[in-house]
Design an enzyme around this catalytic site. Structure first.
Site, PDB file in Angstrom:
ATOM      1  N   ASP A 162     -19.321  69.007  54.156  1.00  0.00           N
ATOM      2  CA  ASP A 162     -19.987  67.697  53.990  1.00  0.00           C
ATOM      3  C   ASP A 162     -20.596  67.290  55.335  1.00  0.00           C
ATOM      4  O   ASP A 162     -20.194  66.320  55.933  1.00  0.00           O
ATOM      5  CB  ASP A 162     -18.979  66.636  53.513  1.00  0.00           C
ATOM      6  CG  ASP A 162     -17.796  66.482  54.471  1.00  0.00           C
ATOM      7  OD1 ASP A 162     -17.491  67.440  55.199  1.00  0.00           O
ATOM      8  OD2 ASP A 162     -17.180  65.403  54.505  1.00  0.00           O
ATOM      9  N   HIS A 164     -11.988  69.260  64.455  1.00  0.00           N
ATOM     10  CA  HIS A 164     -11.327  69.506  63.166  1.00  0.00           C
ATOM     11  C   HIS A 164     -11.876  70.751  62.470  1.00  0.00           C
ATOM     12  O   HIS A 164     -11.167  71.742  62.294  1.00  0.00           O
ATOM     13  CB  HIS A 164     -11.513  68.302  62.231  1.00  0.00           C
ATOM     14  CG  HIS A 164     -11.003  67.019  62.793  1.00  0.00           C
ATOM     15  ND1 HIS A 164      -9.664  66.789  63.029  1.00  0.00           N
ATOM     16  CD2 HIS A 164     -11.640  65.880  63.142  1.00  0.00           C
ATOM     17  CE1 HIS A 164      -9.508  65.560  63.503  1.00  0.00           C
ATOM     18  NE2 HIS A 164     -10.696  64.991  63.584  1.00  0.00           N
TER      19      HIS A 164
END
Length: 259
Positions: free
Chosen positions: A13, A183
């Site tokens: 995303d 991340h």
């Protein structure tokens, strides 16, 4: 003889750290990116698709297909029950595993986005490796690292330097820190080189409602409970517990600066 590169599909995303992970994957000879799939998260699905196509254009890799994911919360596994048997491994960024979450104290953003789907994935029987923020918060790109990227000739490094400002400001506001957490790149490197992390195994369940909606709990299976519960007979998954942070940052830096 070197082994064949591992074929991977990146579900994404994008997102700034997603962009870093995608570029890192394209610069990693250990893997071959055979496609991107998009999902809502940082942005809505349509924009995620547009961003993914844009990143592949920047990378000169428009040969890689992009498939747009669902616009509603949906468990894809339910549509294809053989999915978990047909896929070799799922490496996911998600969960907080005994540290505070990043959307609220209980939950990490990816799991919070669709806790029902996350619970299905964790209990599907697929070979699942979860890389949570308990690990990724140990992997920090510093302001000095950003300067190094900026001064390098790498095409990807140059592109990322331009968009990292907003990510640094967000971290300064939210965490009062002058670095950014890596991340997605850490999760990507868990697929590229699993030995950069260590893992424990057990059953993972996700809380799907209430104040702790999105909470991930690992049952390490050390104790056999007398009663039959929602944990009994659930398959084990791997959950990352430590990471060689300097090695992850170095690998990322080297590969992006040499692009």
């Amino acid at each position: 003889m070197a082994s064949e590169p591992k074929k991977i599909i990146i579900d994404t995303d994008p997102g700034i750290d997603d962009a870093m992970a995608i570029f890192l994957a394209l610069r990693s000879p250990e893997v071959e990116v055979i496609g991107l799939t998009t999902i809502y998260g940082n942005v809505y699905t349509t924009l995620a698709t547009r961003n993914a196509l844009h990143l592949l254009e920047v990378a000169g890799r428009t040969d890689i297909p992009v498939a747009e994911g669902s616009h509603v919360t949906l468990t894809a596994i339910q549509q294809d029950p053989d999915f978990s048997k047909n896929i070799r491994q799922i490496v996911l960024l998600g969960g907080a595993f005994a540290v505070n979450g990043n959307v609220n104290p209980a939950a990490e953003a990816n799991i919070f986005g669709d806790p029902d789907a996350a619970d299905v994935v964790f209990t599907s029987g697929a070979d699942v490796v979860a890389v949570g923020i308990n690990v990724t918060h140990q992997v920090v790109l510093t302001a000095a690292d950003r300067e190094k990227l900026a001064s390098s000739k790498g095409k990807f490094a140059q592109y990322l330097t331009k968009i990292l400002d907003v990510y640094f400001s967000y971290h300064f506001e939210a965490y009062d820190t002058t670095g950014v957490y890596l991340h997605d790149p850490t999760a990507l490197l868990a697929a590229v080189n699993p030995s950069l992390l260590t893992y424990i195994e057990g059953a993972v369940r996700v809380q799907t409602n209430g104040i702790t909606r999105g909470l991930t709990i690992l049952y390490n299976k050390q104790k056999r409970f007398g009663e039959v519960t929602e944990w009994s007979d659930k398959p084990s998954v791997k959950v990352a517990v430590t990471v060689d942070a300097p090695a992850v940052v170095k690998l990322l830096m080297d590969r992006l600066m040499d692009s």
